[in-house]
Design a protein around this motif. Structure first.
Motif, PDB file in Angstrom:
ATOM      1  N   ALA A 173       0.841  -1.211   0.000  1.00  0.00           N
ATOM      2  CA  ALA A 173       0.000   0.000   0.000  1.00  0.00           C
ATOM      3  C   ALA A 173       0.871   1.254   0.000  1.00  0.00           C
ATOM      4  O   ALA A 173       0.578   2.220  -0.708  1.00  0.00           O
ATOM      5  CB  ALA A 173      -0.927  -0.004   1.206  1.00  0.00           C
ATOM      6  N   ILE A 174       1.938   1.220   0.765  1.00  0.00           N
ATOM      7  CA  ILE A 174       2.860   2.368   0.817  1.00  0.00           C
ATOM      8  C   ILE A 174       3.541   2.541  -0.531  1.00  0.00           C
ATOM      9  O   ILE A 174       3.654   3.664  -1.043  1.00  0.00           O
ATOM     10  CB  ILE A 174       3.878   2.191   1.960  1.00  0.00           C
ATOM     11  CG1 ILE A 174       3.165   2.299   3.311  1.00  0.00           C
ATOM     12  CG2 ILE A 174       5.006   3.212   1.862  1.00  0.00           C
ATOM     13  CD1 ILE A 174       3.976   1.817   4.496  1.00  0.00           C
ATOM     14  N   ASP A 175       3.984   1.437  -1.142  1.00  0.00           N
ATOM     15  CA  ASP A 175       4.616   1.521  -2.461  1.00  0.00           C
ATOM     16  C   ASP A 175       3.666   2.106  -3.495  1.00  0.00           C
ATOM     17  O   ASP A 175       4.084   2.858  -4.377  1.00  0.00           O
ATOM     18  CB  ASP A 175       5.106   0.145  -2.913  1.00  0.00           C
ATOM     19  CG  ASP A 175       6.339  -0.315  -2.157  1.00  0.00           C
ATOM     20  OD1 ASP A 175       7.004   0.532  -1.518  1.00  0.00           O
ATOM     21  OD2 ASP A 175       6.636  -1.528  -2.199  1.00  0.00           O
ATOM     22  N   GLY A 176       2.388   1.783  -3.385  1.00  0.00           N
ATOM     23  CA  GLY A 176       1.401   2.313  -4.323  1.00  0.00           C
ATOM     24  C   GLY A 176       1.235   3.823  -4.228  1.00  0.00           C
ATOM     25  O   GLY A 176       0.845   4.480  -5.196  1.00  0.00           O
ATOM     26  N   LEU A 177       1.548   4.381  -3.094  1.00  0.00           N
ATOM     27  CA  LEU A 177       1.405   5.833  -2.914  1.00  0.00           C
ATOM     28  C   LEU A 177       2.418   6.636  -3.720  1.00  0.00           C
ATOM     29  O   LEU A 177       2.198   7.805  -4.005  1.00  0.00           O
ATOM     30  CB  LEU A 177       1.543   6.192  -1.433  1.00  0.00           C
ATOM     31  CG  LEU A 177       0.445   5.677  -0.520  1.00  0.00           C
ATOM     32  CD1 LEU A 177       0.803   5.957   0.939  1.00  0.00           C
ATOM     33  CD2 LEU A 177      -0.892   6.286  -0.876  1.00  0.00           C
ATOM     34  N   LYS A 178       3.516   6.003  -4.107  1.00  0.00           N
ATOM     35  CA  LYS A 178       4.567   6.736  -4.827  1.00  0.00           C
ATOM     36  C   LYS A 178       4.033   7.342  -6.118  1.00  0.00           C
ATOM     37  O   LYS A 178       4.445   8.426  -6.515  1.00  0.00           O
ATOM     38  CB  LYS A 178       5.741   5.816  -5.119  1.00  0.00           C
ATOM     39  CG  LYS A 178       6.915   6.538  -5.760  1.00  0.00           C
ATOM     40  CD  LYS A 178       8.115   5.642  -5.889  1.00  0.00           C
ATOM     41  CE  LYS A 178       9.305   6.413  -6.419  1.00  0.00           C
ATOM     42  NZ  LYS A 178      10.488   5.556  -6.534  1.00  0.00           N
ATOM     43  N   TYR A 179       3.110   6.649  -6.772  1.00  0.00           N
ATOM     44  CA  TYR A 179       2.603   7.124  -8.068  1.00  0.00           C
ATOM     45  C   TYR A 179       1.145   7.564  -7.988  1.00  0.00           C
ATOM     46  O   TYR A 179       0.504   7.765  -9.005  1.00  0.00           O
ATOM     47  CB  TYR A 179       2.763   6.022  -9.117  1.00  0.00           C
ATOM     48  CG  TYR A 179       4.212   5.636  -9.288  1.00  0.00           C
ATOM     49  CD1 TYR A 179       5.097   6.475  -9.944  1.00  0.00           C
ATOM     50  CD2 TYR A 179       4.706   4.460  -8.748  1.00  0.00           C
ATOM     51  CE1 TYR A 179       6.432   6.142 -10.078  1.00  0.00           C
ATOM     52  CE2 TYR A 179       6.043   4.121  -8.881  1.00  0.00           C
ATOM     53  CZ  TYR A 179       6.892   4.964  -9.549  1.00  0.00           C
ATOM     54  OH  TYR A 179       8.212   4.634  -9.674  1.00  0.00           O
TER      55      TYR A 179
END
Length: 123
Positions: A78-84
């Motif tokens: 979920a955190i990785d998805g926030l990057k984009y």
């Protein structure tokens, strides 16, 4: 931040609550101070609403690692998805419509190309 510091009985990291902790201090308190530091650095006390790509990637790496440590690996995806993640839903919708139009135009051009190729083959 105030509640965590005053109600939860947390001890300040070695650098205090208002400075960026040492990269080797991976305590919960240090991570909370990191989040506060980057929040202030990026949006709270920033004179600009943007950073260059290299700075963004450096900040992102540090913030991501901190959030994963605080939240646990279950939140990593979920955190990785926030990057984009797009912060402007209207702009995102505009780009989606634009991409759909481009796809339709491309399909139309391809259909016409197939027709032209078929006519050329007949000749």
């Amino acid at each position: 931040m105030v509640l965590l510091r005053n109600i939860c009985g947390l001890n300040p990291p070695a650098t205090g609550w208002d400075a960026l902790p040492s990269p080797t201090d991976l305590s919960c308190e240090a991570d909370i101070a990191r989040i506060k530091f980057y929040r202030n650095k990026v949006c709270g006390h920033s004179a600009q609403a943007s950073v260059d790509d290299a700075t963004f990637h450096n900040y992102w790496k540090n913030i991501r690692c901190t959030l994963v440590r605080l939240g646990g690996v279950a939140y990593e995806a979920a955190i990785d998805g926030l990057k984009y993640y797009c912060l402007d839903p209207e702009l995102e919708e505009h780009y989606k419509k634009l991409l759909k139009k481009w796809k339709m135009d491309e399909d139309s051009v391809m259909d016409k190309l197939i027709d032209v190729e078929a006519k050329v083959d007949k000749v």
